[in-house]
Design an enzyme around this catalytic site. Structure first.
Site, mmCIF file in Angstrom:
data_model
loop_
_atom_site.group_PDB
_atom_site.id
_atom_site.type_symbol
_atom_site.label_atom_id
_atom_site.label_comp_id
_atom_site.label_asym_id
_atom_site.label_seq_id
_atom_site.Cartn_x
_atom_site.Cartn_y
_atom_site.Cartn_z
ATOM 1 N N LYS A 278 0.824 -1.213 0.000
ATOM 2 C CA LYS A 278 0.000 0.000 0.000
ATOM 3 C C LYS A 278 0.858 1.263 0.000
ATOM 4 O O LYS A 278 0.592 2.194 -0.748
ATOM 5 C CB LYS A 278 -0.937 0.036 1.231
ATOM 6 C CG LYS A 278 -1.916 -1.110 1.312
ATOM 7 C CD LYS A 278 -2.922 -0.910 2.439
ATOM 8 C CE LYS A 278 -2.337 -0.884 3.825
ATOM 9 N NZ LYS A 278 -1.726 -2.160 4.266
ATOM 10 N N ARG B 239 -9.527 0.900 9.045
ATOM 11 C CA ARG B 239 -9.081 -0.444 9.395
ATOM 12 C C ARG B 239 -10.096 -1.193 10.254
ATOM 13 O O ARG B 239 -9.837 -2.339 10.625
ATOM 14 C CB ARG B 239 -7.774 -0.352 10.167
ATOM 15 C CG ARG B 239 -6.520 -0.678 9.330
ATOM 16 C CD ARG B 239 -5.339 -0.475 10.235
ATOM 17 N NE ARG B 239 -4.142 -1.149 9.889
ATOM 18 C CZ ARG B 239 -3.080 -0.561 9.308
ATOM 19 N NH1 ARG B 239 -3.165 0.677 8.892
ATOM 20 N NH2 ARG B 239 -1.970 -1.232 9.135
ATOM 21 N N ARG C 220 11.624 -5.804 4.818
ATOM 22 C CA ARG C 220 11.492 -4.356 5.007
ATOM 23 C C ARG C 220 12.096 -3.940 6.349
ATOM 24 O O ARG C 220 12.677 -2.870 6.479
ATOM 25 C CB ARG C 220 10.000 -3.980 4.941
ATOM 26 C CG ARG C 220 9.749 -2.493 4.953
ATOM 27 C CD ARG C 220 8.312 -2.186 4.621
ATOM 28 N NE ARG C 220 7.447 -2.269 5.778
ATOM 29 C CZ ARG C 220 6.116 -2.131 5.741
ATOM 30 N NH1 ARG C 220 5.500 -1.954 4.597
ATOM 31 N NH2 ARG C 220 5.404 -2.200 6.833
ATOM 32 N N ARG D 178 11.577 0.429 11.218
ATOM 33 C CA ARG D 178 10.315 0.267 11.953
ATOM 34 C C ARG D 178 10.413 -0.924 12.889
ATOM 35 O O ARG D 178 10.630 -2.050 12.447
ATOM 36 C CB ARG D 178 9.160 0.056 10.956
ATOM 37 C CG ARG D 178 8.686 1.340 10.330
ATOM 38 C CD ARG D 178 7.565 1.086 9.359
ATOM 39 N NE ARG D 178 6.441 0.353 9.938
ATOM 40 C CZ ARG D 178 5.274 0.214 9.339
ATOM 41 N NH1 ARG D 178 5.072 0.751 8.169
ATOM 42 N NH2 ARG D 178 4.311 -0.472 9.917
ATOM 43 N N ARG E 96 0.065 -8.489 13.612
ATOM 44 C CA ARG E 96 -0.538 -7.475 12.728
ATOM 45 C C ARG E 96 -1.415 -8.146 11.683
ATOM 46 O O ARG E 96 -2.490 -7.639 11.351
ATOM 47 C CB ARG E 96 0.570 -6.650 12.055
ATOM 48 C CG ARG E 96 1.209 -5.657 13.027
ATOM 49 C CD ARG E 96 2.561 -5.184 12.557
ATOM 50 N NE ARG E 96 2.488 -4.422 11.316
ATOM 51 C CZ ARG E 96 3.547 -4.199 10.530
ATOM 52 N NH1 ARG E 96 4.734 -4.682 10.852
ATOM 53 N NH2 ARG E 96 3.405 -3.499 9.444
HETATM 54 P P1 AMP Z 1 0.834 0.922 8.807
HETATM 55 O O1 AMP Z 1 1.979 1.837 8.585
HETATM 56 O O2 AMP Z 1 -0.397 1.340 8.069
HETATM 57 O O3 AMP Z 1 1.183 -0.512 8.563
HETATM 58 O O4 AMP Z 1 0.459 1.029 10.351
HETATM 59 C C1 AMP Z 1 1.385 0.665 11.379
HETATM 60 C C2 AMP Z 1 0.643 0.464 12.693
HETATM 61 O O5 AMP Z 1 -0.028 1.680 13.046
HETATM 62 C C3 AMP Z 1 -0.457 -0.591 12.639
HETATM 63 O O6 AMP Z 1 0.036 -1.897 12.881
HETATM 64 C C4 AMP Z 1 -1.378 -0.112 13.754
HETATM 65 O O7 AMP Z 1 -0.861 -0.453 15.026
HETATM 66 C C5 AMP Z 1 -1.302 1.405 13.628
HETATM 67 N N1 AMP Z 1 -2.347 1.928 12.704
HETATM 68 C C6 AMP Z 1 -2.154 2.512 11.493
HETATM 69 N N2 AMP Z 1 -3.319 2.877 10.934
HETATM 70 C C7 AMP Z 1 -4.280 2.503 11.808
HETATM 71 C C8 AMP Z 1 -5.701 2.575 11.804
HETATM 72 N N3 AMP Z 1 -6.381 3.101 10.766
HETATM 73 N N4 AMP Z 1 -6.370 2.083 12.876
HETATM 74 C C9 AMP Z 1 -5.709 1.556 13.938
HETATM 75 N N5 AMP Z 1 -4.379 1.437 13.998
HETATM 76 C C10 AMP Z 1 -3.661 1.909 12.949
#
Ligand code: AMP
Length: 191
Positions: free
Chosen positions: A14, A89, A128, A134, A146
């Site tokens: 994404k 989400r 990654r 991260r 996750r």
């Molecule tokens: P991402 O970079 O989108 O993979 O997000 C990394 C982490 O941020 C996720 O594993 C969640 O813990 C948190 N996170 C990101 N977006 C959301 C969301 N829309 N709702 C809840 N947690 C989020």
């Protein structure tokens, strides 16, 4: 406005595809993951609260994320469209997003859902983790948590938009350019 959700499990590409799409179509990129990481870097109270969930591979509570999106909209009133990456989400987030967009007299045009096999996801995320910096990408247990959160809470978001006939599946395996071309083809016939 043209509003698009790029959907898929963690590691489905994404972020990579969003960057290319926002550049091509002039959309504003709204990545809740990026916004949360910025809050963590700036050591804000919101960032500190969010970090505890992110480090365990769990979703951050809906009210925190929805509040953050609401304030993002306040700062991007001139946008000609948004690309939502990693948001919504949960079903509650999807409903909240619909309401926020309704206030702006607009709506989601399409959800493009990237499909990638689970083993490929874990492989990509571990790789990654070697370079992304991260912490949630380096531990296999956190990565698996996750993906479990995705199955338990996030996959239903596609059903929500399927009810409105807005979901298009796109194969998320292959080269970055091939996947980008498939996404562009779906956007071009709707924009
Ligand atoms: P991402 O970079 O989108 O993979 O997000 C990394 C982490 O941020 C996720 O594993 C969640 O813990 C948190 N996170 C990101 N977006 C959301 C969301 N829309 N709702 C809840 N947690 C989020």
């Amino acid at each position: 406005m043209f509003n698009l959700i790029l959907f898929g499990p963690p590691g489905s590409g994404k972020g990579t595809q969003s960057e290319k799409l926002v550049e091509k179509y002039g959309l504003v990129h709204l990545s809740t993951g990026n916004l949360l990481r910025e809050e963590i870097t700036n050591k804000t109270p919101l960032g500190l609260e969010a970090k505890a969930f992110i480090d365990k591979g769990q979703l951050v509570p809906d009210e925190v994320v929805i509040g953050m999106v609401d304030s993002f909209f306040e700062h991007h009133k001139e946008a000609k469209g948004f690309l939502f990456d990693g948001f919504p989400r949960t079903s509650a987030q999807a409903e909240a997003l619909d309401k926020l967009l309704e206030l702006k007299k607009t709506s989601i045009c399409v959800m493009l859902a990237l499909s990638v096999s689970e083993e490929e996801l874990v492989k990509r995320l571990m790789k990654r983790g070697e370079t992304s910096g991260r912490s949630d990408d380096t531990n296999e247990n956190v990565i698996r948590a996750r993906i479990t959160e995705y199955h338990n809470k996030t996959a239903v978001v596609a059903d929500y938009y399927r009810n409105f006939d807005k979901v298009v599946l796109v194969k998320g395996e292959g080269t970055v350019d091939d996947i980008f071309r498939s996404l562009c083809a779906e956007i071009d016939c709707r924009i």
